[in-house]
Design an enzyme around this catalytic site. Structure first.
Site, short mmCIF file in Angstrom:
data_model
loop_
_atom_site.label_atom_id
_atom_site.label_comp_id
_atom_site.label_asym_id
_atom_site.label_seq_id
_atom_site.Cartn_x
_atom_site.Cartn_y
_atom_site.Cartn_z
N CYS A 149 27.42 45.72 28.98
CA CYS A 149 27.01 44.61 29.85
C CYS A 149 27.11 43.30 29.07
CB CYS A 149 25.60 44.82 30.37
SG CYS A 149 24.36 44.87 29.05
N CYS B 10 25.10 43.07 25.92
CA CYS B 10 25.76 43.66 24.75
C CYS B 10 26.69 42.65 24.10
CB CYS B 10 26.54 44.91 25.16
SG CYS B 10 25.54 46.21 25.90
N ASP C 270 47.22 34.63 48.33
CA ASP C 270 48.64 34.36 48.12
C ASP C 270 49.32 34.59 49.47
OD1 ASP C 270 51.22 34.11 46.79
OD2 ASP C 270 51.33 36.29 47.02
N ASP D 68 49.49 39.64 45.02
CA ASP D 68 50.28 40.85 44.80
C ASP D 68 51.34 40.70 43.72
OD1 ASP D 68 52.03 39.14 46.34
OD2 ASP D 68 53.27 40.92 46.69
N ASP E 281 50.35 35.82 40.39
CA ASP E 281 48.94 35.82 40.81
C ASP E 281 48.01 36.38 39.74
OD1 ASP E 281 49.68 34.93 43.40
OD2 ASP E 281 50.15 36.99 43.99
#
Length: 712
Positions: A22, A25, A416, A602, A606
């Site tokens: 986390c 940490c 997009d 996609d 991106d």
């Protein structure tokens, strides 16, 4: 952080870090490394489980490892001795061991089985789970305790250890309880969650590998004598000349010297249709060449290439993305010390009141058992594990729980265009005829001419003629950047763009790409091809707007095409000609304004925005985009996204319910335990049963996430 003498040469090295789970940490590892003498900068990446440290030569890596070890984590000095995925495999073994050993403890509680195990055997089995498989929880908790700190590991160690100790005390007193089963199951559940988390995080590093795989590993280099030689891309240098044949990918960034071809850059720039390239034009590594060969002068390789720079941006986004500390971790830093103090006060208070250690010990132990945060420890991981499994069954892969949590709180969602809101490939939209031939005749003729072409426009025309009998073509020839020619039944045909045909297509306001067909030099038809909108896009946009989200369209396509798409779908904003850096900057700008941003894409163009967004969502298809995004759609289309938004909100609600139950249970029963009221109703035995009931309640509530909600 110890100051370093000005001018002293610094060394920089990246080390794998084990045990981080986390943001807390990350903070502790950074703090430990910065405290080492000679360390100048530290950058810890939770997604990649790595720490990049710049330090003076006098500082040894062993000193860094020792500082991290004191905080309960492991800094790996030698990668060669650390096989990929080792941490996930270790957790898998521990989780499997914990569950196998916990089964007999569960079976003793099933009516009708008549499975009886002595409390001594149950104690041994439970000890193997709690102190064997769960040993790491206790090791880290003890190390933090010595430094006056606590974490979720403290909660787990306190809960399972106290439950096991209570089982021992009950066994010695001749009574029987469920504490051994509770202790074992708590560790088993949490190890399973840790394994799923480690397995998912381990895939984050694949984003950089997948990006670089888009470019081929070898290139055809032109030697001084004019011959060609296949060499590794790593051996290329700026100024080298390479040849790229039709159907091949460009291996390095460069500039076209000779040749003409259409270059498909959709996955790199977002432009949906191939772009004609000729002498002087820039080309990017990973782009696909159609219709002709190109001779390219290499301009950038290695770390200077476009793909490598994009990979660096992704790594930076993953590192800089500061996830908030988990609620249970925040609470544990105050809750655990408070409970220990309260238990000690209870013991001394009853000792002063009764003068008996035996009388004082029981309410103190009852309080510890009641306060054992089993339900608190299970509240989030069981809900998340169930939700992630449900999402996967319905085509949604969640690789980072934090992104899934943020998905429930989105204020803005950006898309997009090419391949996301649209199909990502040109399809035939309309045909204009000139003469007596029908549109079906023209489509069949054009598909016949394009039968042997690999061009994306050719594929769009062929798809429109599926089911029709194609004509035989003689003398087929492809003309890069123009079109194709051939003879059908003795008549000469030319199919291509206006410049290739030598005519001007009069089609005002036509969106997409126009292709003309000539018969014996006369124009007999025009085809309009464009990227079609996905069928589900309109419905999804309406649903998201009804939920109050601000919707954006950021595309690498032409601004006018992006604007028309946004107007058609009813989106709030559209930006065309958007570079990968531009998309990421827009995400950062909204985040700086306090917005919670999701991004759906996609393509390779991106990936930086997908990594930067609070919830990056990749469409099914490109490996690089999916590896960069913490949320992957595994099925074509946008329907899994609709489900994911509903499931994320429901998961958030159930986690809050679980936490509320866990705290309500403690708030009600802790005062009763401290005052000795519970001793009249069974004392510690009742506490153990209530603790088990609390955990069961949390688990049953979380299991409701196995079913997909019908409405958001």
């Amino acid at each position: 952080m110890t100051p370093v003498t000005q001018g002293e040469p610094m060394e920089s090295r990246t080390f794998p870090i084990e045990g981080m789970t986390c943001a807390t940490c990350v903070f502790r590892v950074e703090k430990a490394l910065k405290a080492v003498s000679g360390v100048e900068t530290v950058m810890v990446n939770l997604a990649l489980n790595e720490a990049t440290v710049a330090y003076a030569p006098a500082t040894t890596p062993k000193a860094l490892a020792q500082a991290v070890a004191e905080k309960g984590y492991t800094l790996v000095l030698d990668r060669t001795n650390q096989p990929e995925g080792a941490e996930a495999r270790t957790l898998a073994v521990k989780a499997a061991l914990a569950w196998v050993l916990s089964i007999p403890l569960l079976l003793t509680m099933v009516p009708g089985l008549n499975l009886h195990l002595s409390w001594e055997i149950q104690a041994l089995i439970s000890a193997a789970v709690v102190f064997g498989a769960g040993q790491s929880f206790f090791v880290r908790a003890l190390k933090l305790l010595r430094q006056g700190e606590s974490s979720m590991d403290t909660l787990i160690a306190l809960g399972s250890g106290t439950a096991w100790a209570f089982g021992i005390s009950e066994g010695l007193a001749g009574r029987h309880d469920l504490s051994f089963e509770t202790a074992g199951l708590l560790v088993a559940f949490l190890l399973l969650g840790k394994w799923l988390e480690a397995k998912a995080k381990g895939k984050s590093a694949d984003s950089l590998k997948a990006l670089l795989k888009l470019a081929p590993s070898t290139a055809m280099r032109l030697e001084a004598d004019g011959s060609e030689r296949e060499v590794p891309v790593a051996d290329l240098h700026p100024g080298d000349r390479i040849r790229v044949r039709p159907g091949a990918k460009i291996p390095a960034d460069g500039s076209v010297l000779t040749g003409e071809a259409d270059v498909e850059e959709a996955q790199l720039t977002g432009e949906p249709l191939p772009v004609p390239k000729r002498s002087g034009d820039r080309v990017l590594a990973g782009a696909l060449v159609h219709g002709g060969a190109l001779e390219v002068e290499v301009q950038a390789v290695g770390a200077q290439s476009w793909l490598a720079r994009l990979a660096a941006q992704i790594a930076e986004a993953q590192t800089s993305k500061a996830s908030v500390q988990a609620l249970a971790d925040r609470i544990s830093s105050r809750f655990v010390p408070a409970i220990l103090i309260l238990a000690a006060l209870t013991f001394f208070g009853w000792y002063l009141y009764t003068g008996s250690v035996a009388e004082a010990w029981r309410p103190a132990v009852t309080l510890l058992v009641i306060a054992c945060p089993c339900a608190l420890g299970l509240a989030t991981p069981v809900a998340m594990t169930t939700a992630l499994g449900t999402a996967a069954r319905h085509g949604l892969l969640i690789r980072e729980a934090h992104a899934f949590e943020r998905l429930a709180n989105l204020t803005d969602l950006a898309f997009d265009k090419t391949g996301t809101l649209t199909e990502g490939r040109p399809t035939l939209q309309e045909v204009r005829t000139f003469g007596v031939r029908t549109s079906d005749d023209l489509v069949r003729l054009s598909a016949s001419l394009e039968r042997d072409s690999e061009h994306p426009l050719a594929q769009g025309i062929r798809e429109a003629a599926i089911g029709q009998d194609l004509e035989a073509v003689e003398g087929f020839r492809a003309h890069p950047g123009g079109g194709v020619t051939g003879t059908v039944r003795g008549l000469a045909y030319r199919l291509g763009n206006a410049a290739f045909l030598g005519v001007d297509f009069a089609w005002p306001d036509a969106e997409g790409t126009l292709v003309g067909l000539q018969e014996e030099g006369h124009l007999i038809g025009i085809f309009r091809l464009s990227d079609a909108v996905r069928p589900a896009s309109m419905g999804l946009v309406r649903e998201l707007k009804a939920q109050g989200l601000r919707l954006h369209l950021w595309s690498g396509d032409r601004p006018e095409a992006a604007s028309r798409m946004a107007e058609f779908l009813g989106l709030s904003e559209s930006v065309g000609g958007c570079t990968p850096e531009g998309k990421r900057a827009r995400v950062s700008g909204l985040q700086a304004a306090g917005r919670v941003v999701g991004f759906v894409g996609d393509g390779v163009n991106d990936t930086a925005a997908l990594a930067q967004a609070d919830a990056g969502i990749a469409m099914a298809g490109l490996e690089a985009a999916q590896a960069a995004a913490p949320i992957n759609l595994l099925r074509p289309g946008l329907e899994p996204l609709r489900l994911g938004l509903r499931l994320a909100r429901r998961t958030q609600a159930i986690v809050r319910q679980n936490l509320a139950w866990a705290f309500a249970y403690n708030l009600v029963l802790i005062p009763l335990a401290a005052t000795g009221t519970l001793e009249r109703f069974g004392g510690a035995m009742l506490a153990g049963a209530a603790m088990g009931l609390s955990s069961v309640t949390v688990v049953l509530n979380a299991l409701r996430l196995r079913y997909v909600p019908n409405r958001h």
